[in-house]
Design an enzyme around this catalytic site. Structure first.
Site, mmCIF file in Angstrom:
data_model
loop_
_atom_site.group_PDB
_atom_site.id
_atom_site.type_symbol
_atom_site.label_atom_id
_atom_site.label_comp_id
_atom_site.label_asym_id
_atom_site.label_seq_id
_atom_site.Cartn_x
_atom_site.Cartn_y
_atom_site.Cartn_z
ATOM 1 C CE LYS A 49 -3.456 3.607 -0.164
ATOM 2 N NZ LYS A 49 -4.558 4.078 -1.008
ATOM 3 C CD GLN A 93 -6.412 7.204 -0.491
ATOM 4 O OE1 GLN A 93 -5.460 6.652 -1.031
ATOM 5 N NE2 GLN A 93 -7.267 6.545 0.267
ATOM 6 C CG ASP A 116 -5.779 2.359 -6.594
ATOM 7 O OD1 ASP A 116 -5.518 1.498 -5.746
ATOM 8 O OD2 ASP A 116 -5.715 3.589 -6.369
HETATM 9 N N1 GUN Z 1 -9.825 4.677 -0.812
HETATM 10 C C1 GUN Z 1 -10.127 3.577 -0.082
HETATM 11 N N2 GUN Z 1 -9.480 2.495 -0.571
HETATM 12 C C2 GUN Z 1 -8.754 2.920 -1.626
HETATM 13 C C3 GUN Z 1 -7.882 2.256 -2.532
HETATM 14 O O1 GUN Z 1 -7.638 1.046 -2.481
HETATM 15 N N3 GUN Z 1 -7.307 3.061 -3.486
HETATM 16 C C4 GUN Z 1 -7.567 4.395 -3.566
HETATM 17 N N4 GUN Z 1 -6.978 5.066 -4.544
HETATM 18 N N5 GUN Z 1 -8.382 5.027 -2.753
HETATM 19 C C5 GUN Z 1 -8.969 4.292 -1.771
#
Ligand code: GUN
Length: 282
Positions: A49, A93, A116
């Site tokens: 990311k 995360q 998110d």
């Molecule tokens: N863990 C697995 N997929 C995601 C996601 O799309 N966003 C976040 N913040 N954590 C994750």
């Protein structure tokens, strides 16, 4: 001929567009990433990311806490970031260590900075089809299907997985697009009997290569969201496979998203898009 739904190529195009869009701004969007603990997969995702953010011109602010960090410390940091004008998006995360109250932490993010779409208020808006932000993986799936002009309205779409991050929000998006959606999960009885009805099958069950040709009728479309690590005697000692036995189903389907190179890169592209949209609408 089977069409390969190329998420890598589409995500690269999206990244180029976002990069161009940001070029004329001196001040760049700011994304805060909160990572708690040292789960190897989470560390890899966060690294990916950050790299993608850097490429398009989004500034990263990293907050990496050790796995025993107290909930209040994280919530205090989120409150501080909520007030910080340099931060347009806050990402925590997942998964978080067991001792932390995930809901409390996610709901402490200001809804306008909830990149998110995990805050309960944003989930509610998505449910009512009044959303301005939506979780990245489901959005990426829809973008990928749209890019290949795959009609959703009236289609029988079976989603395997009901998580808050993927299966549930994706099912809502599909419903809002007038699909007939069936959600299956680990307690579903006689899964293959249900999946055999699907015009479009979307799997997020996390079971390596579980879906084979016995689960599907001919000429369907498969979206494979699984990212599973399995042991293998290559240089790395492992390889990444999806939930679908790609080689087994390939000649039976009209279109399929590969793993890697399908939904994974789309998830990251949607995070960048959410971030840029937040920045432009601020
Ligand atoms: N863990 C697995 N997929 C995601 C996601 O799309 N966003 C976040 N913040 N954590 C994750």
């Amino acid at each position: 001929m089977t069409i390969i739904l190329d998420g890598k190529k589409l995500s690269n195009n999206i990244k180029e567009e976002l990069k161009d869009k940001l070029e004329k701004y001196e001040k760049k969007p700011g994304l805060a990433i909160i990572l708690v603990g040292n789960k190897p997969d989470s560390e890899i995702y966060v690294r990916m990311k950050k790299k993608a953010c850097k490429y398009v011109g989004i500034s990263n602010f990293d907050f990496h806490y050790n796995k025993d960090t107290k909930e209040e410390i994280i919530i205090d940091k989120i409150k501080e970031l909520n007030k910080d004008d340099n931060i347009n998006g806050i990402l925590v995360q997942l998964p978080l260590p067991q001792h932390l109250n995930k809901d409390k932490i996610l709901n402490s993010i200001k809804i306008e900075k909830d990149i998110d779409g995990f805050h309960e208020a944003n989930v509610g808006k998505l449910t009512l089809n009044k959303f301005s932000v939506c979780p990245c993986t489901p959005t990426g799936v829809i973008k990928l299907l749209d890019n290949y002009n795959i009609e959703l309205k009236g289609k029988n779409i079976v989603v395997i997985g009901k998580s808050n991050i993927v299966g549930l929000p994706l099912s809502l998006l599909l419903l809002h697009r007038e699909a007939t959606v069936t959600i299956c999960h680990s307690n579903t009885i006689d899964l293959s009997n249900i999946t055999k009805n699907a015009d479009i099958l979307i799997s997020a069950c996390g079971q390596p290569e579980m879906i084979n040709s016995n689960y599907i009728k001919d000429n369907i479309i498969i979206i494979d969201i699984g990212i599973n690590r399995i042991n293998c005697d290559n240089k790395k000692g492992y390889k990444i496979v999806g939930d679908v036995d790609y080689n087994d189903v390939f000649n039976k389907v009209n279109a399929i998203s590969p793993v890697p190179g399908g939904v994974g890169p789309m998830t990251i592209a949607m995070l960048l898009e959410n971030c840029v949209n937040n920045f432009l609408n601020f």
